[in-house]
Write a protein that holds these residues in place. Structure first.
Motif, PDB file in Angstrom:
ATOM      1  N   LYS A  17      10.006  -5.717  -8.078  1.00  0.00           N
ATOM      2  CA  LYS A  17       9.252  -5.285  -6.888  1.00  0.00           C
ATOM      3  C   LYS A  17       8.574  -3.942  -7.144  1.00  0.00           C
ATOM      4  CE  LYS A  17      10.917  -8.721  -4.327  1.00  0.00           C
ATOM      5  NZ  LYS A  17      10.140  -9.951  -4.185  1.00  0.00           N
ATOM      6  N   MET A  18       9.220  -3.091  -7.944  1.00  0.00           N
ATOM      7  CA  MET A  18       8.610  -1.788  -8.271  1.00  0.00           C
ATOM      8  C   MET A  18       7.298  -1.966  -9.031  1.00  0.00           C
ATOM      9  SD  MET A  18      11.838   0.444  -9.580  1.00  0.00           S
ATOM     10  CE  MET A  18      13.459   0.145  -8.906  1.00  0.00           C
ATOM     11  N   LYS A  19       7.270  -2.998  -9.890  1.00  0.00           N
ATOM     12  CA  LYS A  19       6.036  -3.257 -10.653  1.00  0.00           C
ATOM     13  C   LYS A  19       4.910  -3.671  -9.707  1.00  0.00           C
ATOM     14  CE  LYS A  19       8.656  -4.644 -14.710  1.00  0.00           C
ATOM     15  NZ  LYS A  19       9.138  -5.782 -15.495  1.00  0.00           N
ATOM     16  N   THR A  20       5.241  -4.538  -8.739  1.00  0.00           N
ATOM     17  CA  THR A  20       4.228  -4.927  -7.741  1.00  0.00           C
ATOM     18  C   THR A  20       3.736  -3.685  -7.013  1.00  0.00           C
ATOM     19  OG1 THR A  20       5.362  -7.030  -7.374  1.00  0.00           O
ATOM     20  CG2 THR A  20       3.774  -6.349  -5.702  1.00  0.00           C
ATOM     21  N   MET A  21       4.672  -2.827  -6.605  1.00  0.00           N
ATOM     22  CA  MET A  21       4.292  -1.641  -5.837  1.00  0.00           C
ATOM     23  C   MET A  21       3.439  -0.685  -6.682  1.00  0.00           C
ATOM     24  SD  MET A  21       4.295  -0.125  -2.955  1.00  0.00           S
ATOM     25  CE  MET A  21       5.394  -1.145  -1.981  1.00  0.00           C
ATOM     26  N   LEU A  24       0.029  -2.063  -6.609  1.00  0.00           N
ATOM     27  CA  LEU A  24      -0.608  -1.910  -5.292  1.00  0.00           C
ATOM     28  C   LEU A  24      -1.056  -0.465  -5.067  1.00  0.00           C
ATOM     29  CD1 LEU A  24       1.742  -4.027  -2.993  1.00  0.00           C
ATOM     30  CD2 LEU A  24      -0.678  -4.484  -3.453  1.00  0.00           C
ATOM     31  N   LEU A  25      -0.209   0.469  -5.488  1.00  0.00           N
ATOM     32  CA  LEU A  25      -0.524   1.894  -5.259  1.00  0.00           C
ATOM     33  C   LEU A  25      -1.376   2.483  -6.381  1.00  0.00           C
ATOM     34  CD1 LEU A  25       2.942   3.224  -3.985  1.00  0.00           C
ATOM     35  CD2 LEU A  25       0.952   2.512  -2.641  1.00  0.00           C
ATOM     36  N   GLN A  26      -1.616   1.673  -7.430  1.00  0.00           N
ATOM     37  CA  GLN A  26      -2.314   2.178  -8.621  1.00  0.00           C
ATOM     38  C   GLN A  26      -1.681   3.489  -9.068  1.00  0.00           C
ATOM     39  OE1 GLN A  26      -6.629   1.846  -8.485  1.00  0.00           O
ATOM     40  NE2 GLN A  26      -6.459   0.388  -6.809  1.00  0.00           N
ATOM     41  N   ASP A  27      -0.340   3.462  -9.108  1.00  0.00           N
ATOM     42  CA  ASP A  27       0.421   4.656  -9.456  1.00  0.00           C
ATOM     43  C   ASP A  27       0.731   4.631 -10.950  1.00  0.00           C
ATOM     44  OD1 ASP A  27       2.241   6.650  -9.827  1.00  0.00           O
ATOM     45  OD2 ASP A  27       3.636   5.998  -8.262  1.00  0.00           O
ATOM     46  N   PRO A  28       0.157   5.550 -11.717  1.00  0.00           N
ATOM     47  CA  PRO A  28       0.355   5.508 -13.165  1.00  0.00           C
ATOM     48  C   PRO A  28       1.706   6.062 -13.634  1.00  0.00           C
ATOM     49  CG  PRO A  28      -1.049   7.371 -12.588  1.00  0.00           C
ATOM     50  CD  PRO A  28      -0.748   6.642 -11.299  1.00  0.00           C
ATOM     51  N   ASN A  29       2.545   6.543 -12.717  1.00  0.00           N
ATOM     52  CA  ASN A  29       3.802   7.172 -13.135  1.00  0.00           C
ATOM     53  C   ASN A  29       4.764   6.130 -13.724  1.00  0.00           C
ATOM     54  OD1 ASN A  29       6.150   8.618 -13.438  1.00  0.00           O
ATOM     55  ND2 ASN A  29       5.893   9.759 -11.531  1.00  0.00           N
ATOM     56  N   PRO A  30       5.086   6.243 -15.027  1.00  0.00           N
ATOM     57  CA  PRO A  30       5.891   5.193 -15.687  1.00  0.00           C
ATOM     58  C   PRO A  30       7.353   5.154 -15.257  1.00  0.00           C
ATOM     59  CG  PRO A  30       5.498   7.015 -17.208  1.00  0.00           C
ATOM     60  CD  PRO A  30       4.698   7.315 -15.968  1.00  0.00           C
ATOM     61  N   GLY A  44      18.379   8.888 -16.620  1.00  0.00           N
ATOM     62  CA  GLY A  44      19.221   7.692 -16.712  1.00  0.00           C
ATOM     63  C   GLY A  44      18.471   6.557 -17.371  1.00  0.00           C
ATOM     64  N   ASP A  45      18.928   5.329 -17.125  1.00  0.00           N
ATOM     65  CA  ASP A  45      18.300   4.191 -17.797  1.00  0.00           C
ATOM     66  C   ASP A  45      17.903   3.096 -16.819  1.00  0.00           C
ATOM     67  OD1 ASP A  45      20.783   3.358 -17.107  1.00  0.00           O
ATOM     68  OD2 ASP A  45      21.463   2.886 -19.148  1.00  0.00           O
ATOM     69  N   ARG A  46      17.601   3.508 -15.590  1.00  0.00           N
ATOM     70  CA  ARG A  46      17.133   2.541 -14.598  1.00  0.00           C
ATOM     71  C   ARG A  46      15.846   3.058 -13.961  1.00  0.00           C
ATOM     72  NH1 ARG A  46      21.530   1.922 -10.277  1.00  0.00           N
ATOM     73  NH2 ARG A  46      21.960   4.107 -10.752  1.00  0.00           N
ATOM     74  N   PRO A  47      14.839   2.178 -13.740  1.00  0.00           N
ATOM     75  CA  PRO A  47      13.595   2.617 -13.095  1.00  0.00           C
ATOM     76  C   PRO A  47      13.852   3.197 -11.696  1.00  0.00           C
ATOM     77  CG  PRO A  47      13.348   0.403 -13.982  1.00  0.00           C
ATOM     78  CD  PRO A  47      14.797   0.759 -14.114  1.00  0.00           C
ATOM     79  N   VAL A  48      12.966   4.098 -11.295  1.00  0.00           N
ATOM     80  CA  VAL A  48      13.098   4.794 -10.009  1.00  0.00           C
ATOM     81  C   VAL A  48      12.297   4.042  -8.942  1.00  0.00           C
ATOM     82  CG1 VAL A  48      12.696   6.962  -8.782  1.00  0.00           C
ATOM     83  CG2 VAL A  48      13.273   6.995 -11.229  1.00  0.00           C
ATOM     84  N   ASN A  49      12.956   3.674  -7.863  1.00  0.00           N
ATOM     85  CA  ASN A  49      12.265   2.960  -6.786  1.00  0.00           C
ATOM     86  C   ASN A  49      11.240   3.890  -6.125  1.00  0.00           C
ATOM     87  OD1 ASN A  49      12.020   0.495  -5.438  1.00  0.00           O
ATOM     88  ND2 ASN A  49      13.324   1.157  -3.746  1.00  0.00           N
ATOM     89  N   GLN A  50      10.077   3.336  -5.758  1.00  0.00           N
ATOM     90  CA  GLN A  50       9.072   4.152  -5.083  1.00  0.00           C
ATOM     91  C   GLN A  50       9.552   4.575  -3.697  1.00  0.00           C
ATOM     92  OE1 GLN A  50       8.231   1.290  -6.689  1.00  0.00           O
ATOM     93  NE2 GLN A  50       6.379   1.628  -7.891  1.00  0.00           N
ATOM     94  N   GLY A  51       9.284   5.814  -3.327  1.00  0.00           N
ATOM     95  CA  GLY A  51       9.647   6.305  -1.994  1.00  0.00           C
ATOM     96  C   GLY A  51       9.134   5.410  -0.874  1.00  0.00           C
ATOM     97  N   PRO A  52       7.875   4.946  -0.938  1.00  0.00           N
ATOM     98  CA  PRO A  52       7.363   4.089   0.143  1.00  0.00           C
ATOM     99  C   PRO A  52       8.153   2.785   0.312  1.00  0.00           C
ATOM    100  CG  PRO A  52       5.538   5.005  -1.106  1.00  0.00           C
ATOM    101  CD  PRO A  52       6.794   5.378  -1.847  1.00  0.00           C
ATOM    102  N   ILE A  53       8.795   2.296  -0.761  1.00  0.00           N
ATOM    103  CA  ILE A  53       9.637   1.104  -0.592  1.00  0.00           C
ATOM    104  C   ILE A  53      10.861   1.468   0.239  1.00  0.00           C
ATOM    105  CG2 ILE A  53      11.070  -0.636  -1.741  1.00  0.00           C
ATOM    106  CD1 ILE A  53       9.185  -0.695  -4.049  1.00  0.00           C
ATOM    107  N   ASN A  54      11.477   2.596  -0.081  1.00  0.00           N
ATOM    108  CA  ASN A  54      12.662   3.016   0.680  1.00  0.00           C
ATOM    109  C   ASN A  54      12.298   3.268   2.143  1.00  0.00           C
ATOM    110  OD1 ASN A  54      14.009   3.002  -1.803  1.00  0.00           O
ATOM    111  ND2 ASN A  54      13.451   5.139  -2.195  1.00  0.00           N
ATOM    112  N   ASN A  82      16.351  10.287  -5.133  1.00  0.00           N
ATOM    113  CA  ASN A  82      15.825   9.071  -5.755  1.00  0.00           C
ATOM    114  C   ASN A  82      16.760   7.880  -5.544  1.00  0.00           C
ATOM    115  OD1 ASN A  82      13.439  10.076  -6.878  1.00  0.00           O
ATOM    116  ND2 ASN A  82      14.519  10.899  -8.652  1.00  0.00           N
ATOM    117  N   VAL A  83      16.138   6.684  -5.564  1.00  0.00           N
ATOM    118  CA  VAL A  83      16.862   5.409  -5.557  1.00  0.00           C
ATOM    119  C   VAL A  83      16.505   4.712  -6.865  1.00  0.00           C
ATOM    120  CG1 VAL A  83      17.006   3.145  -4.441  1.00  0.00           C
ATOM    121  CG2 VAL A  83      16.831   5.219  -3.043  1.00  0.00           C
TER     122      VAL A  83
END
Lengths: 127, 162
Positions: A17-21, A24-30, A44-54, A82-83
């Motif tokens: 879902k983060m990839k979709t977001m 959608l946001l055209q957010d280049p932050n990896p 850490g070793d897990r992607p960071v959920n986007q704030g707008p999803i939370n 962060n989530v």
């Protein structure tokens, strides 16, 4: 105040879902889609959920209660932490007052008891 | 150009019109696990008295930004801020007079409303830039969004500050 707003849990948060977001946001932050980038930043070793999803999880919790996604009149939030992928986001709202068809509440999204978003909301209620 | 960036207050964004297409709202709702049918189905929206599916409120903030014709990079540039210095979202406030609906065209306008310099013992020197965006339709206010970025000014902070 006898009525309470049901809490909701969202997750485990999905990296897909983060990839979709990100698209959608055209957010280049990896940090939202590239685990190597997260590791390089010592996050850490897990992607960071986007704030707008939370934030949207909180909105879903509120509008489930009203059964009307158009009921939101005001939302004020602050991002606190962060989530990460795999976390479960617990969303709750505490009803503080209800008058003239408007319900006011304090809102919190948390992971393992630690707040990730805090704020307040006002909702219009149909009777 | 002032060092404390007060001359940025009142800077108006280009503005324009914006609409949210069905595919965008659908994908947003899918990504944020929004399960209310009135986000996706016109029939479900009509049952609640709305003529079209409702745009998810989380997406409305980004519709505001898009309609005002700004990018976050524009705001950082305006504040002479390097994105690599770690900008953070500050407080976000959205006020809805009515929900945003899929496919309708809304007018957007906005401006920078405040720049506040602060200094914290741990955070060092930082600026809080606040901007407001308003969406309207046929002259009726629909949404007002007020949000801010926290911009650390590392070169002004004592050594060792975050």
């Amino acid at each position: 105040m006898s009525e309470s707003i049901p809490a909701r849990d969202f997750g485990p948060v999905s990296p897909e879902k983060m990839k979709t977001m990100a698209a959608l946001l055209q957010d280049p932050n990896p940090i939202h889609w590239d685990v190597d980038a997260v590791r390089k930043l010592d996050m850490g070793d897990r992607p960071v959920n986007q704030g707008p999803i939370n934030m949207s999880f909180l909105v879903n919790t509120l509008t489930s209660w009203t059964n009307d996604p158009g009921a939101l009149r005001e939302l004020v939030i602050r991002y606190q932490a962060n989530v990460f992928a795999g976390d479960v986001v617990h969303c709750e709202a505490a009803l503080e007052s209800e008058a003239d068809g408007l319900a006011r509440c304090a809102v919190t999204a948390s992971v393992d008891g630690k707040p990730v978003i805090t704020g307040s909301a006002t909702l219009a209620r149909r009777h | 150009v002032s060092e404390d960036f007060q001359d940025r207050v009142g800077h108006r964004f280009p503005g324009g019109t914006v609409s949210v297409p069905h595919w965008e709202n659908w994908l947003w709702c899918d990504a944020v696990l929004a399960d209310h049918p009135a986000h996706r189905s016109e029939a479900a929206a009509r049952e609640l008295g709305y003529p079209a599916p409702l745009v998810h409120p989380g997406l409305v903030y980004f519709a505001c930004v898009r309609g005002a014709r700004i990018t976050f990079a524009d705001i950082f540039n305006l504040m002479d801020f390097d994105e690599n210095d770690g900008p953070m979202f500050g407080e976000q406030r959205m006020v809805f007079a009515e929900p945003l609906l899929e496919g309708l065209e809304y007018e957007a306008e906005g401006e920078i409303t405040a720049v506040l310099r602060k200094e914290g013992r741990r955070a060092g020197v930082f600026d809080i830039v606040t901007f407001e965006i308003r969406l309207s339709r046929e002259g009726r206010p629909v949404v007002a969004s007020t949000s801010s970025f926290v911009l650390p000014r590392r070169h002004l902070s004592p050594q060792g500050a975050a």
